[in-house]
Write an enzyme that holds these catalytic residues in place. Sequence first.
Site, short mmCIF file in Angstrom:
data_model
loop_
_atom_site.label_atom_id
_atom_site.label_comp_id
_atom_site.label_asym_id
_atom_site.label_seq_id
_atom_site.Cartn_x
_atom_site.Cartn_y
_atom_site.Cartn_z
CD GLU A 1 -0.76 2.13 -4.98
OE1 GLU A 1 -0.55 3.27 -4.53
OE2 GLU A 1 -1.71 1.87 -5.75
CB SER B 1 -8.73 -0.57 -2.57
OG SER B 1 -8.68 0.63 -1.83
#
Length: 324
Positions: A127, A254
Amino acid sequence: MKINLDRTSSGFCIGVQGTIHVAEEKLAAKETLFSLGDVVHNEVEVKRLENLGLTTIDEAVFKELQNTSVLIRAHGEPPETYATAERNKLDITDTTCPVVSKLQRTARLLCQLGYQVIIYGKHTHPEVIGINGHCSNRAVIIKHADLSDPEELKTLDTTIKTALISQTTMDVPGFYELKTNLEKRFAESDETAGKPWTAIRDIDITAAMTGIGTMPRTVFKDTICRQVSSRNKKLHDFALANSCVIFVAGRKSSNGQVLFGICRSANPRSYFIEDIEDLEDSWFRDNEGSPVESIGICGATSTPMWLLEKVAEFIDGRFNHRDA
């Protein structure tokens, strides 16, 4: 031994749900489908989809593909990915999460307005790579909110217009800790920049882009996904309410690392697994060797509910039936 499965704050977020749904539909139609990177940061779910026909590829393979279909996952991609797809006549199925798409646009516009963009996030997270691409790969990426890593600060210029944003899955307290530390750092080089940074909205950016408004020199926009961050308190309470916690997630997740840390802080008897093979019998016994009263099973935004159910059923069958 009571087994509690968290169905309210665990399992796929909306962005990942959309990606998986699209992938399943295309695979059910027997379409050839490549995924640029793991479709989700959960190896068990990736293997399930690969068994249905999905092929996971890296960037090097992607650049060599011609005339086929490629799935863009929820994490999103930088502009150069789409340019490559156009050159190679690839059919792109774009399932970028709407929250991420909005963040990419915010980053792009802030750069166009002349701001140095700081991204609170992890350098190698897909991202973040995508967001940085929308800043022409010139963003300053900071993972450590306490500014403890000098390598992260090498390109930081405290004398120019600056905007702080965040990877959508980072922790909210960390974001505001970073903002405070940046305010102090900027004040050291320029007293006029020492005042608190200004929160901005989409309408402020639009007004600045059209020339009907202006924005201060140092600004921030909290771009953390609230569907993700709202799980923090719920998982904290869930962990407290159980004798021990089994947290299910992929090692690459994450969000999984953040949420597991929250569970562990609330209940030291919290254990991280990817699948049932990681379970250890000793976790389900108290200090006297008796079965614990309750087991809480939860997971990350990248953990499928079917996997959580699988873990719950396995524990129930192995321990409750054995102890009966």
